[in-house]
Design an enzyme around this catalytic site. Structure first.
Site, PDB file in Angstrom:
ATOM      1  N   GLN A 148       0.849  -1.205   0.000  1.00 52.73           N
ATOM      2  CA  GLN A 148       0.000   0.000   0.000  1.00 52.73           C
ATOM      3  C   GLN A 148       0.882   1.251   0.000  1.00 52.73           C
ATOM      4  OE1 GLN A 148      -1.971   2.025   3.588  1.00 52.73           O
ATOM      5  NE2 GLN A 148      -3.500   0.489   3.010  1.00 52.73           N
ATOM      6  N   HIS A 150       1.252   5.678   0.240  1.00 48.74           N
ATOM      7  CA  HIS A 150       0.750   7.021   0.517  1.00 48.74           C
ATOM      8  C   HIS A 150       0.952   7.874  -0.728  1.00 48.74           C
ATOM      9  CE1 HIS A 150       1.488   6.684   5.150  1.00 48.74           C
ATOM     10  NE2 HIS A 150       0.462   5.940   4.732  1.00 48.74           N
ATOM     11  N   GLU A 177      -3.474   5.604  -0.681  1.00 44.16           N
ATOM     12  CA  GLU A 177      -4.297   6.425   0.201  1.00 44.16           C
ATOM     13  C   GLU A 177      -3.707   7.818   0.288  1.00 44.16           C
ATOM     14  OE1 GLU A 177      -4.483   4.689   4.015  1.00 44.16           O
ATOM     15  OE2 GLU A 177      -2.359   4.914   4.462  1.00 44.16           O
ATOM     16  N   GLU A 228      -9.666   2.906   6.250  1.00 45.00           N
ATOM     17  CA  GLU A 228      -9.001   2.243   7.376  1.00 45.00           C
ATOM     18  C   GLU A 228      -8.779   3.236   8.517  1.00 45.00           C
ATOM     19  OE1 GLU A 228      -5.281   0.592   6.068  1.00 45.00           O
ATOM     20  OE2 GLU A 228      -4.367   2.547   5.728  1.00 45.00           O
ATOM     21  N   GLN A 303      -5.357  -2.391  10.410  1.00 51.77           N
ATOM     22  CA  GLN A 303      -4.057  -1.777  10.168  1.00 51.77           C
ATOM     23  C   GLN A 303      -3.422  -1.632  11.543  1.00 51.77           C
ATOM     24  OE1 GLN A 303      -2.423   2.380   8.223  1.00 51.77           O
ATOM     25  NE2 GLN A 303      -4.187   2.470   9.570  1.00 51.77           N
ATOM     26  N   ASP A 342       4.398   2.080   8.428  1.00 53.88           N
ATOM     27  CA  ASP A 342       4.035   3.316   7.748  1.00 53.88           C
ATOM     28  C   ASP A 342       4.496   4.532   8.538  1.00 53.88           C
ATOM     29  OD1 ASP A 342       2.260   2.966   9.810  1.00 53.88           O
ATOM     30  OD2 ASP A 342       0.575   3.868   8.751  1.00 53.88           O
ATOM     31  N   SER A 369       1.657   0.067   5.359  1.00 54.23           N
ATOM     32  CA  SER A 369       0.315   0.675   5.269  1.00 54.23           C
ATOM     33  C   SER A 369       0.392   2.178   5.529  1.00 54.23           C
ATOM     34  CB  SER A 369      -0.607   0.007   6.292  1.00 54.23           C
ATOM     35  OG  SER A 369      -0.078   0.166   7.616  1.00 54.23           O
TER      36      SER A 369
END
Length: 754
Positions: A148, A150, A177, A228, A303, A342, A369
């Protein structure tokens, strides 16, 4: 000995003070203040009591004293029919089951449904870091790992968001995201990422992280496909401080699902400590409560892994092991796991690399994440563990360990094409929906920009009216599809429409669902059924080929082609003149060159042209009063033997051996092959002045002088990493030209010898 610092201190400490690690803080164990990792004296002992299918006591707390978290866990997580069996098992025995390939994942998930938070935390505490990693490898939900990203920027610029979202999906991220610097820009950010994600692969799931009610509205407008941000905490006061209860969170979870939006909760060690409501409990116990709450809420995934509290947890002794342990509890409970990573938990690149390694090796539903696909300063979530600056390091790690970290190397031309397409598509949508007019200068500045510092486009302030208009006019993803199609972006319109259709079918609401080749893969149709060697996820041949194809891969053909370019610019300058004879001049220094010297290889690894190197050696010999003579040694490419052969033919007994790549030795005829006088082993940092000095030393030796050897200074460069791949190819070229029966030949220069 003087001390230049005027302090009574070993200077190494001052040097360590300058390393990035010194920026990290390390916290002492202090349960009273909430600083305990796996076990606090205030943690409850695992226990449970059930009467008539009803939980009446849990982890030492009778039902009458349950807080709202206990109540929710007891009612909706614990299965009364299982608690006696699961809680009766010895902690160490369950821990061994977690790392036993003969115990199926499903059996362990069943037992977890009968365990209290204290029991779960106690069991994983029996595992070492490597055992936790192995258990995670076995217990994670989907077999195929994912990742995933950012996608944010410091200006909330929708053009850059579109370009960077398209780049992120091209890299291979399954989910992207965004969040924003200015909360009111959320709708514009969502639009930018929605359009960008539709370019290229067009199948990445997308989230806009904002206040939960706003995020739900954005999702209902079709401008997000997952969420999330459903935060869960392990103490009642922290939970209530967020104006929530487990029931309200469960209702929100259901609301997302009812609109076809995939959802995960967010929790992680350290969050209660950051909020000041830790109750002196260990961070692992509190996270175990969070995860039991999430399973009880019926959400498909989590998450966790520290997340916002990751750096705080990593500051404690054993903290990184704890972050791994809480990920293990998540998958043990049957949840999809976006396994943290993350938050930048350290300024030390060594600690960053070490933290990610277990997750790269084990794989995860979403290994990070998420990763900052953009530069650190553009990451509005704060810097991730890995960011845009380090994406190629990530790819190198994938290649090193032969693991799938979810990313693929970028092709420069294709990436630039996608960025152009994404920015033009975004500009077209803004204009078609009468949201903004985009200039060609804005487009140009964004397409080539590495980050928002390079752009001359939208600012946070100019974005706000755009975002407000999207919200106030009730624009939806269907409007975006129409705009894209009308302005000639048919493929992107089809991609976005495809994702909207998936919300109707709802297949990607399955646990651990992502899209690959427009097909949902999840824990249902791609379950992790690890049961020993040969049963784990393995990359296909095509995927492995893609992972290997990082930038800068050397081949023999590429090395030879580069040498050929140099050769084309270098007139022939070395000429064989027959067999080399032994000299008689007592001050003669013979220079022996390797078989490929000036034939197939034309420069040293330091980049010096070989004629310049020979000239430097000969000038040095002359400056020391000696006489130089050149030969080519053909029976060996080894520097020591070349130097010794040259020395044996020298009238003085002194000779210099040099390979085409620049490695050089000063030798004497009476010495053993590997007992040289001086050696330049690090050819990439040898200068022409060093070669000249070595030549001078050789000549002075012929006069019997005691000579100070030439020392080539090194600053600790990783010479092997920088050069050995090329060196091995060059040396193979040398050895292919050797003939063990060929005697040395004399050489002359095309110009007069200096």
């Amino acid at each position: 000995m003087s001390n230049a610092t005027d302090t009574n201190r070993w200077r190494r400490f001052a040097e360590w003070d300058e390393r990035m690690l010194r920026h990290d803080l390390f916290a002492a164990e202090d349960p009273e203040a909430g600083f305990s990792v796996f076990r606090s004296p205030y943690d409850p002992e695992p226990s449970v009591a059930a009467t008539g299918g009803h939980i009446t006591e849990m982890d030492g707390t009778p039902e009458a004293e349950f807080d709202i978290l206990d109540e929710f866990i007891a009612r909706y997580h614990l299965e009364p029919d299982l608690v006696d069996e699961a809680m009766a098992l010895e902690d160490g025995a369950i821990a061994r089951m977690l790392v036993d390939i003969n115990v199926p994942r499903a059996d362990l998930e069943r037992l977890a449904r009968g365990m209290t938070p204290a029991k779960l935390a106690r069991v994983v505490g029996h595992l070492s870091s490597i055992e936790i990693a192995f258990a995670y490898y076995k217990m994670r939900q989907r077999k195929t790992p994912g990742n995933q990203a950012h996608v944010t920027n410091a200006k909330d610029d929708p053009l850059q968001l579109a370009a960077d979202a398209a780049t992120a999906t091209e890299l291979g991220f399954d989910e992207i995201e965004t969040t924003m610097r200015v909360a009111s820009n959320s709708w514009s950010n969502a639009l930018g990422c929605t359009v960008g994600a539709a370019v290229g692969r067009g199948e990445a799931l997308f989230q806009c992280s904002i206040e939960e009610a706003e995020e739900l509205q954005i999702g209902m407008a079709g401008l997000a496909t997952y969420a999330e941000t459903i935060s869960v905490y392990g103490t009642e006061r922290a939970f209530v401080d967020g104006d929530d209860t487990p029931w309200s969170k469960a209702f929100l979870t259901a609301a997302y699902a009812s609109r076809g939006i995939k959802a995960r909760c967010t929790s992680g060690a350290g969050s209660e400590l950051l909020m000041g409501f830790h109750e002196k409990k260990s961070v692992l116990y509190l996270e175990a409560r969070c995860l039991c709450l999430q399973r009880a809420m019926g959400i498909q995934g989590t998450q966790n892994g520290g997340v916002d509290g990751a750096a705080l947890t990593a500051s404690m002794a054993g903290g990184v092991r704890e972050l791994m342990a809480e990920n293990l509890i998540a998958v043990w409970l049957g949840l999809e796991c976006a396994s943290g990573n993350d938050q930048r938990t350290s300024e030390s690149e060594i600690r960053v690399g070490a933290k990610i390694t277990p997750f790269l090796l084990t794989g995860s539903d979403l290994i990070t994440s998420g990763m900052g696909s953009i530069k650190k300063y553009d990451n509005s979530f704060n810097p991730s563990l890995f960011n845009g600056e380090e994406i190629e390091d990530w790819m190198a790690l994938q290649r090193d360990f032969e693991v799938d970290g979810g990313l693929s190397p970028l092709d420069e031309d294709r990436t630039l094409g996608l960025r152009i397409r994404a920015v033009e598509a975004m500009a077209a949508v803004l204009e078609e929906l009468d949201l903004a007019h985009v200039t060609s200068a804005q487009v140009q500045s964004v397409v080539f920009a590495s980050g928002s510092n390079d752009t001359d486009s939208f600012t946070a302030g100019t974005v706000t009216p755009v975002s407000d208009a999207i919200k106030q006019r009730g624009l939806t993803a269907v409007d975006v599809v129409r705009a894209l199609a009308k302005r000639g972006f048919a493929e992107e319109a089809d991609n976005l429409l495809f994702m909207l259709k998936q919300r109707v079918t709802g297949d990607y609401l399955q646990t651990s669902a992502i899209f690959r080749n427009r097909r949902v893969i999840s824990a249902l149709n791609d379950p992790n059924n690890y049961s020993g060697p040969g049963s784990a996820y393995a990359m296909s041949e095509d995927r492995w080929a893609a992972v290997q194809n990082v930038r800068g891969v050397l081949t023999r053909d590429r090395v030879l082609a580069a040498e050929a370019l140099v050769a084309a610019k270098t007139p022939q300058w070395l000429f064989d003149t027959g067999l080399a004879a032994k000299g008689s001049n007592p001050h003669e220094v013979v220079i022996g060159v390797s078989p490929a010297f000036g034939q197939e290889i034309h420069r040293t690894t330091a980049g010096h042209a070989l004629p310049d190197v020979i000239a430097a050696l000969m000038k040095g010999i002359a400056s020391g009063g000696g006489t130089a003579r050149l030969i080519r040694v053909r029976k060996s490419a080894d520097t020591s033997f070349i130097g010794l052969s040259a020395a044996k033919l020298s009238g003085s007994g002194y000779g210099i051996g040099i390979q085409a790549k620049g490695t050089t030795v000063l030798h004497h005829a009476d010495r053993m092959p590997h007992m040289n006088i001086e050696l330049f082993s690090n050819a990439p940092i040898v200068t022409l002045e060093h070669y000249r000095a070595l030549g001078r030393n050789a000549a002075l030796h012929t006069f019997g002088q005691n000579i100070e050897p030439v020392v080539v200074p090194t600053m600790g460069e990783a010479m092997a990493a920088r050069f050995h791949a090329r060196v091995a190819i060059l040396f193979a070229i040398e050895t292919a030209l050797t003939d063990e029966n060929a005697p040395p030949v004399a050489l002359s220069l095309s110009t007069s010898e200096e």
